[in-house]
Design a protein around this motif. Structure first.
Motif, short mmCIF file in Angstrom:
data_model
loop_
_atom_site.label_atom_id
_atom_site.label_comp_id
_atom_site.label_asym_id
_atom_site.label_seq_id
_atom_site.Cartn_x
_atom_site.Cartn_y
_atom_site.Cartn_z
N ASN A 1 0.80 -1.22 0.00
CA ASN A 1 0.00 0.00 0.00
C ASN A 1 0.83 1.28 0.00
O ASN A 1 0.28 2.37 0.06
N ASN A 2 2.15 1.15 -0.05
CA ASN A 2 3.02 2.32 -0.01
C ASN A 2 4.17 2.17 -0.99
O ASN A 2 4.63 1.06 -1.29
N LEU A 3 4.66 3.32 -1.45
CA LEU A 3 5.82 3.35 -2.33
C LEU A 3 6.83 4.34 -1.79
O LEU A 3 6.47 5.42 -1.30
N LEU A 4 8.09 3.97 -1.90
CA LEU A 4 9.20 4.84 -1.54
C LEU A 4 9.86 5.29 -2.84
O LEU A 4 10.20 4.46 -3.69
N ILE A 5 10.05 6.60 -2.98
CA ILE A 5 10.73 7.17 -4.13
C ILE A 5 12.00 7.84 -3.61
O ILE A 5 11.95 8.61 -2.65
N ALA A 6 13.14 7.56 -4.24
CA ALA A 6 14.40 8.19 -3.82
C ALA A 6 15.29 8.38 -5.04
O ALA A 6 15.15 7.68 -6.04
N LEU B 1 2.21 8.88 -13.01
CA LEU B 1 1.05 9.23 -13.83
C LEU B 1 -0.19 8.80 -13.06
O LEU B 1 -0.42 7.60 -12.84
N SER B 2 -1.00 9.77 -12.65
CA SER B 2 -2.21 9.49 -11.88
C SER B 2 -3.36 10.29 -12.47
O SER B 2 -3.27 11.52 -12.61
N ASN B 3 -4.44 9.60 -12.86
CA ASN B 3 -5.60 10.25 -13.48
C ASN B 3 -5.19 11.08 -14.69
O ASN B 3 -5.73 12.17 -14.94
N GLY B 4 -4.22 10.57 -15.44
CA GLY B 4 -3.80 11.24 -16.66
C GLY B 4 -2.85 12.39 -16.47
O GLY B 4 -2.46 13.04 -17.45
N ILE B 5 -2.45 12.68 -15.22
CA ILE B 5 -1.56 13.81 -14.92
C ILE B 5 -0.18 13.28 -14.53
O ILE B 5 -0.06 12.43 -13.65
N LEU B 6 0.85 13.80 -15.19
CA LEU B 6 2.23 13.37 -14.92
C LEU B 6 2.88 14.33 -13.92
O LEU B 6 2.84 15.55 -14.09
N THR B 7 3.49 13.76 -12.87
CA THR B 7 4.15 14.55 -11.83
C THR B 7 5.53 13.97 -11.56
O THR B 7 5.68 12.75 -11.40
N GLN B 8 6.53 14.83 -11.49
CA GLN B 8 7.88 14.37 -11.13
C GLN B 8 7.95 14.26 -9.61
O GLN B 8 7.72 15.23 -8.88
N LEU B 9 8.27 13.05 -9.12
CA LEU B 9 8.37 12.82 -7.68
C LEU B 9 9.80 12.94 -7.17
O LEU B 9 10.01 13.22 -6.00
N SER B 10 10.77 12.68 -8.02
CA SER B 10 12.18 12.82 -7.64
C SER B 10 12.58 14.29 -7.70
O SER B 10 11.83 15.14 -8.17
N LYS B 11 13.78 14.57 -7.21
CA LYS B 11 14.30 15.94 -7.23
C LYS B 11 15.69 15.94 -7.83
O LYS B 11 16.60 15.26 -7.32
N ASP B 12 15.88 16.68 -8.92
CA ASP B 12 17.17 16.71 -9.60
C ASP B 12 18.24 17.30 -8.70
O ASP B 12 18.05 18.36 -8.09
N HIS B 13 19.38 16.62 -8.63
CA HIS B 13 20.55 17.16 -7.94
C HIS B 13 21.46 17.79 -8.99
O HIS B 13 22.48 17.22 -9.38
N THR B 14 21.07 18.98 -9.44
CA THR B 14 21.80 19.71 -10.47
C THR B 14 21.92 21.17 -10.06
O THR B 14 21.17 21.67 -9.21
N GLN B 15 22.86 21.87 -10.70
CA GLN B 15 23.01 23.30 -10.43
C GLN B 15 21.77 24.06 -10.89
O GLN B 15 21.37 25.04 -10.26
N ALA B 16 21.15 23.60 -11.98
CA ALA B 16 19.94 24.27 -12.47
C ALA B 16 18.81 24.16 -11.45
O ALA B 16 18.09 25.13 -11.20
N GLU C 1 23.46 12.81 0.30
CA GLU C 1 22.17 12.90 0.97
C GLU C 1 21.07 12.62 -0.06
O GLU C 1 20.65 13.52 -0.78
N PRO C 2 20.60 11.40 -0.15
CA PRO C 2 19.55 11.08 -1.13
C PRO C 2 18.25 11.81 -0.81
O PRO C 2 17.92 12.03 0.36
N TYR C 3 17.56 12.19 -1.86
CA TYR C 3 16.20 12.73 -1.70
C TYR C 3 15.24 11.56 -1.63
O TYR C 3 15.37 10.59 -2.38
N ALA C 4 14.29 11.60 -0.71
CA ALA C 4 13.35 10.48 -0.55
C ALA C 4 11.98 11.00 -0.15
O ALA C 4 11.86 11.99 0.58
N VAL C 5 10.94 10.30 -0.63
CA VAL C 5 9.56 10.63 -0.31
C VAL C 5 8.73 9.35 -0.41
O VAL C 5 9.06 8.46 -1.19
N THR C 6 7.69 9.25 0.39
CA THR C 6 6.78 8.10 0.30
C THR C 6 5.42 8.58 -0.18
O THR C 6 4.98 9.69 0.15
#
Length: 346
Positions: free
Chosen positions: A124-129, A139-154, A191-196
């Motif tokens: 029932n849960n997902l970990l994103i890192a 992709l949920s209900n046709g909407i795309l969302t980025q869950l990760s976070k870029d580790h870039t200068q930009a 330091e990894p980025y992580a979210v559930t």
């Protein structure tokens, strides 16, 4: 009670400009081993770990770096599922992968590294890192969302409010990493980025290297993910589109989809309902047909009765005015014959 499961497909391609594939993936214990193109799938399961790695270092060094990180996942990914998705457990796995890549760098006496995009699933849960710029989308209900976070200068410029995200995507700083696996501990602590997030039936999750996101915009990725096609077809279409745009880099995608046991049961119920409805229609059709036949017979006998009555009236009238009873009897016989022929016609 419903039980969520996950299924996954992975595709990796060297692209059109690179000599070797420095990308790798981890999917159900499978990784890429020196392959120009590779694909894999995972059976439905209530717990799995998936990852994408984008190696750096040139020649075969980047390929070895991504493989070193993938090998750590092969050995220790299961511990992440048993941890309850705690950040210390995520960090421990990432640090171990980082140590392995650093050991390779010392062996090769060269700077090597790899990014990491991670998805772990438990019913029932997902970990994103992530570490670096390999991404995880939902992709949920046709909407795309980025869950990760870029580790870039930009991305750092976006976080500080200097640049909007749309502008940052066009800047050269987009490819300058602030974190990746292969940084020595004395230089910097990773330091990894992580979210559930909760597991929702029908949601799709895409893990990918920048070989995809450099070639396709998010709206294009969303459009392909929304297509009602088998998962392997969707994966190959994503990779092929990147190739058609030039294939400047290795491209790797892992596509995951949340499946619920309720969906299978619901399909069965819908089929049963349709079958029952069709049977009811068939049963109700027969009484309607019988009713129509009875109405037709009643009309027929009504016509016969009227014609018989007319015949009797004629007979009575002619009987009063004619003394020849033979004539009256012949008229009655002819009228009766006409009625009989009419009945036969009906």
């Amino acid at each position: 009670m419903s039980t969520n499961q996950i299924r996954a497909v992975a595709v990796s391609d060297v692209g059109k400009r690179r000599k070797n594939n420095e990308d790798n993936y981890y999917i159900n214990g499978k990784t890429v081993h020196s392959a120009m193109q590779a694909s894999a799938s995972a059976e439905l399961s209530v717990q799995n770990v998936f990852a994408v790695f984008d190696g750096m270092g040139g020649e075969q060094a980047g390929e070895l770096a991504s493989q070193a990180a993938a090998d750590v996942f092969c050995a220790d990914a299961s511990a992440l599922l048993q941890s309850g998705f705690s950040y210390p457990a995520v960090n421990a796995l990432v640090q171990k992968a980082n140590y392995s890549v650093c050991a390779l760098a010392r062996q090769k006496q060269a700077r090597v590294g790899t990014t990491l995009a991670l998805l772990a699933f438990r019913e029932n849960n997902l970990l994103i890192a992530n570490v670096g710029d390999s991404r995880v989308y939902r992709l949920s209900n046709g909407i795309l969302t980025q869950l990760s976070k870029d580790h870039t200068q930009a991305q750092s410029l976006v976080d500080s409010g200097v640049l909007p995200k749309e502008e940052a995507e066009k800047r050269p700083e987009k490819h300058k990493l602030t974190q990746h696996l292969g940084i020595f501990p004395e230089e910097m602590e990773i330091e990894p980025y992580a979210v559930t997030v909760p597991a929702v039936q029908g949601d799709r999750f895409l893990l990918c290297s920048d070989g995809l996101t450099d070639m396709l915009q998010d709206r294009e990725i969303q459009q392909i993910l929304c297509e009602n096609l088998p998962m392997e077809t969707v994966c190959r279409r994503l990779v092929q589109t990147a190739l058609d745009r030039g294939g400047k880099d290795n491209t790797t995608v892992v596509l995951c989809e949340i499946i619920s046991t309720d969906s299978k049961r619901g399909t069965t119920q819908r089929l049963d309902a349709e079958t029952t409805q069709n049977e009811n229609v068939a049963r109700n059709a027969a009484p309607v047909a019988n009713k129509g036949n009875r109405q037709k017979k009643r009309r027929l006998w009504g016509i016969i009765g009227i014609m018989v009555l007319i015949t009797l009236v004629f007979a009575a009238v002619f009987g009063l005015h004619l003394n020849d009873g033979g004539l009256s009897e012949r008229l009655h016989r002819e009228s009766t014959t006409t009625v009989t022929e009419t009945v036969k016609e009906l």
